[in-house]
Design an enzyme around this catalytic site. Structure first.
Site, short mmCIF file in Angstrom:
data_model
loop_
_atom_site.label_atom_id
_atom_site.label_comp_id
_atom_site.label_asym_id
_atom_site.label_seq_id
_atom_site.Cartn_x
_atom_site.Cartn_y
_atom_site.Cartn_z
N ASP A 258 0.85 -1.48 -0.07
CA ASP A 258 0.00 0.05 -0.45
C ASP A 258 0.97 0.68 -0.07
OD1 ASP A 258 -2.37 1.75 0.27
OD2 ASP A 258 -2.96 0.97 1.97
C1 NOJ Z 1 -4.43 3.66 -0.06
C2 NOJ Z 1 -5.50 2.53 0.38
O1 NOJ Z 1 -4.98 1.97 1.67
C3 NOJ Z 1 -5.95 1.64 -0.38
O2 NOJ Z 1 -6.65 1.55 -0.14
C4 NOJ Z 1 -5.67 2.91 -1.79
O3 NOJ Z 1 -5.81 1.29 -3.31
C5 NOJ Z 1 -3.88 3.41 -2.16
N1 NOJ Z 1 -3.72 4.20 -1.11
C6 NOJ Z 1 -3.98 3.99 -3.48
O4 NOJ Z 1 -4.63 4.83 -3.67
#
Ligand code: NOJ
Length: 742
Positions: A258
């Site tokens: 993430d």
């Molecule tokens: C953080 C989030 O936790 C995740 O779900 C998301 O896909 C990513 N950012 C990318 O935007």
């Protein structure tokens, strides 16, 4: 594929291999700190494997061209995005979508999202989010499918099938990414980015099943969670990313971190430097690094032996395989057909599907004296801060939404009333909340709706309008940014200004329908006591307004059922209908000394899991079991049946639910856990027999590991003994028969 990739890899330098593992963010949409870098130059140098949050087939074609024509090996890039609940045609937020219990509709929503996103150049979505959650304080409960691992698993499969279709290289399908692996929904106290503590027994029985279901359905990628799992950050957790995911579950796609998850190993205090974190993550099984650019800088560490080269090769191979499966080596511009956009984007067919699905996701909580559906006559007062706001309708995680194309609720109702002699009046009545600063946090990213008039002036106007009406529709609740990422809250009751307005409106003694917007389970005690009709609308996406109108005026009969139970008080969290058997249970839920209860409140939910009303009524016959004995030998099964009759005066859809309750097992089991469901549509007066087939597999669970020193994973098991079989319209109202497993 293997030959192609062997050949390509034999021509790659170490730096080029590491480049494939790098995923920088582009575009305006960032969900963490943005970084300055010359992405185009990095692409030319082979230092980028993919990009995310760039939109538009033309723009993506141009960036792809740089990779293909100006980098040494011309390896195409992956283009990802958070396509969470639709693209420009926006579907209900995932929590709402789950309340449809309609797997075909859910799969179709993902298929349409893929058709639109791929027409805009995207070939990889960061969805489905399958985190089971028992805590309404967590803002991201809006992004998942509620509290149940069985239902969550069926939805995970449907989403993966919808996005990926039968052929990943089809230009109208995209690769799914199951997230957040694992256990993110268990964040302590519902606080965002926090730690989680399920032990292996609860981990497998309550949280892991939907991730596994998505992987079994063929999901091409997995996103590691921000949180720790058994004390080790998921992004650098070898047990999680390799032993379990690959060796036990047979996953053969790639794992992405993430946003900055890799360098956050330093924040967690398990690594002293980004380089150390990069080595740990790579060796744990991470293949692609979102934003940290930590894997990118490992060349030196590989050369001096600190990091094994085989891990770089393995991760690079997985990234190239993903590109191969998407057909990017055949045609790097496969998803860059600029003519497709005008054919698919927000086309009438997709919007009609979204409207139908939005209406299916809404849950009728209360409808005293059949106040709903409303007749299209007389004077209707539409009141509340959510009645006339365009950007709040689509919901929290609709990155590609174009709100200017969507209707406000006021417009939707007005359109529905066209041609009738009903009059629609409108007043905002209050701000979202009294505190302007708190409202600013709740309406970020273009959802602002603050009114500069005084509270008294707004309320006076609303009361004047309401006095003229025969019926009041109150459009109230959360704004869309009150849920979603980093929107955890401890107050989940109706915001103060809206509550006060609703109190005043009820004093008029007129019929009131509350159309309640929310991205999470909320506390609706006062509303339940004082408002005769309540529709939980959640956030229904781009077609919310028409879908609400369809339900309010009876063109659609509501059929949504809750996939999270609604609490009476935030203090009940964490809270699930899957209550584990416990000593000193108090089934009534009221106070009784030395039982499990609260001294100041019932421990029951206000509305149970699986609950939802219709404009018609359904009657269930007593359940019949084909046999009260089930031999454990392979292939044996029994059936449980009920006859459901539509006893009302209109066609309607019921969700018939099957629960089991294992009375004696080595591991403590819930009193009731969902193991089947069927949506049945019946004409007025029609009956249908609904039959569930029950075999050993359906009754199983992940047995506890009795030898805690063994490095083992709980296994799906069935033990002999008595199992309760329950069927009913929700988790609280079931008919039960006993089945003996031998
Ligand atoms: C953080 C989030 O936790 C995740 O779900 C998301 O896909 C990513 N950012 C990318 O935007």
């Amino acid at each position: 594929m293997n030959r192609y990739i062997d050949q390509l890899m034999s021509r790659m330098t170490l730096e080029e291999k590491l480049g494939q593992l790098n995923l920088p963010v582009t575009g305006n949409i960032v969900t963490g700190a943005a970084r300055e870098s010359d992405v185009a130059e990095d692409i030319r140098q082979g230092r980028v494997g993919g990009l995310f949050n760039l939109k538009g087939a033309g723009a993506i074609r141009e960036v792809q061209r740089i990779a293909v024509e100006e980098s040494r090996l011309g390896i195409p890039l992956l283009f990802g995005m958070d396509v969470i609940h639709g693209y420009e045609t926006v579907f209900p937020i995932p929590l709402a979508l789950s309340c449809s219990w309609d797997m075909e509709a859910i799969e179709r929503s993902a298929q349409i999202a893929a058709a639109e996103a791929t027409a805009d150049g995207i070939c990889w979505t960061f969805s489905p989010m399958v985190d089971v959650c028992h805590d309404g304080r967590w803002g991201r409960i809006s992004e998942g499918s509620g509290e149940d691992p069985y239902l969550g698993s069926r939805i995970a499969e449907a989403m993966v099938h919808g996005y990926q279709g039968a052929d990943l290289s089809d230009a109208a399908t995209m690769m799914a990414c199951v997230k957040h692996f694992a256990l993110y929904g268990a964040v302590e106290a519902g606080r965002e980015y926090n730690n989680v503590y399920p032990d292996s027994y609860h981990m497998f029985n309550e949280y892991m099943q939907p991730y596994k279901a998505a992987i079994d359905a063929g999901a091409g990628s997995v996103m590691a969670a921000f949180n720790t799992v058994q004390g080790i950050p998921a992004t650098g957790n070898r047990w999680l990313l390799t032993d379990l995911l690959r060796e036990q579950w047979g996953f053969n796609g790639f794992v992405v971190s993430d946003y900055c998850g890799l360098e956050q190993l330093c924040d967690h205090g398990v690594c002293a430097s980004k380089q150390e974190a990069a080595i740990q993550c790579l060796e744990a099984g991470l293949d692609m690094d979102m934003v940290s650019a930590g894997l990118l800088s490992l060349a030196e560490a590989v050369r001096n032996g600190q990091c094994k080269k085989k891990y770089v090769d393995q991760a690079c191979r997985r990234m190239l395989e993903a590109k191969y499966k998407l057909g990017l080596f055949d045609d790097p511009y496969r998803y860059c057909d600029t003519t497709r956009r005008s054919q698919v984007m927000r086309c009438p067919e997709y919007r009609a599907e979204a409207r139908r699905i939005a209406a299916e996701s809404m849950v009728l909580l209360k409808n005293d004296n059949q106040l709903l559906p409303l007749r299209k006559q007389g004077t209707i007062a539409l009141i509340g801060p959510l009645a006339n706001t365009r950007p709040n309708m689509s919901g929290t995680w609709a990155v590609a939404a174009v709100p200017e194309h969507y209707k406000t609720l006021r417009e939707g109702l007005q359109d529905a009333l066209e041609g009738s002699n009903a009059k629609l009046l409108y007043a905002k009545g209050s701000n979202l909340m009294y505190d302007a600063q708190a409202e600013a946090i709740a309406t970020m990213f273009g959802r602002e709706m603050r009114d500069n008039r005084s509270d008294a002036a707004m309320r006076d106007e609303a009361m004047r309008i309401a006095r003229q009406a025969d019926v009041i529709i109150a459009a109230m609740g959360e704004s869309s940014e009150m849920s979603g990422e980093c929107s955890s809250r401890v107050d989940i009751e109706m915001p103060d200004a809206q509550h006060d307005l609703l109190v005043e409106l009820t004093k008029l003694g007129k019929p009131i329908v509350l159309v309640h917007f929310a991205g999470r389970p909320t506390v609706l005690n006062w509303e339940t006591e004082h408002v005769p009709a309540i529709l939980e609308a959640w956030f229904g996406g781009s077609e919310t307004a028409d879908a609400v109108a369809d339900i309010l005026f009876g063109d659609v009969n509501p059929s949504g059922h809750l996939t999270v139970q609604l609490p009476r008080h935030v203090g009940q969290y964490p809270f699930s209908y899957r209550q584990m058997r416990t000593s000193r249970l108090n089934p009534q839920g009221d106070f009784a000394k030395f039982t499990t209860c609260y001294a100041d409140i019932s421990s029951k939910p206000l509305y149970p899991f699986g609950y939802g009303l219709s404009y018609t009524t359904f009657e269930y016959s007593p359940m019949t079991l084909s046999s009260d004995q089930l031999p454990m030998a392979n292939g044996q099964s029994v059936t449980a049946s009920v006859t459901v009759t539509n006893t009302g005066d209109r066609r309607g859809t019921e969700v018939v639910q099957l629960y089991i309750g294992d009375r004696v097992a080595k591991g403590v089991r819930p009193y009731k856990e969902l193991r089947g469901f069927e949506r049945v549509t019946l004409e007025s007066g029609e009956s249908k027999e609904v039959t569930f087939t029950i075999d050993a597999d359906l009754l199983g669970y992940y047995a506890p590991i009795t030898d805690v020193c063994a490095n083992a994973v709980p296994q799906w098991t069935l033990e002999p003994g008595e199992v309760e079989i329950h069927i009913g319209p929700n988790a609280s109202e079931t008919d039960m028969r006993l089945l003996t497993v031998q």
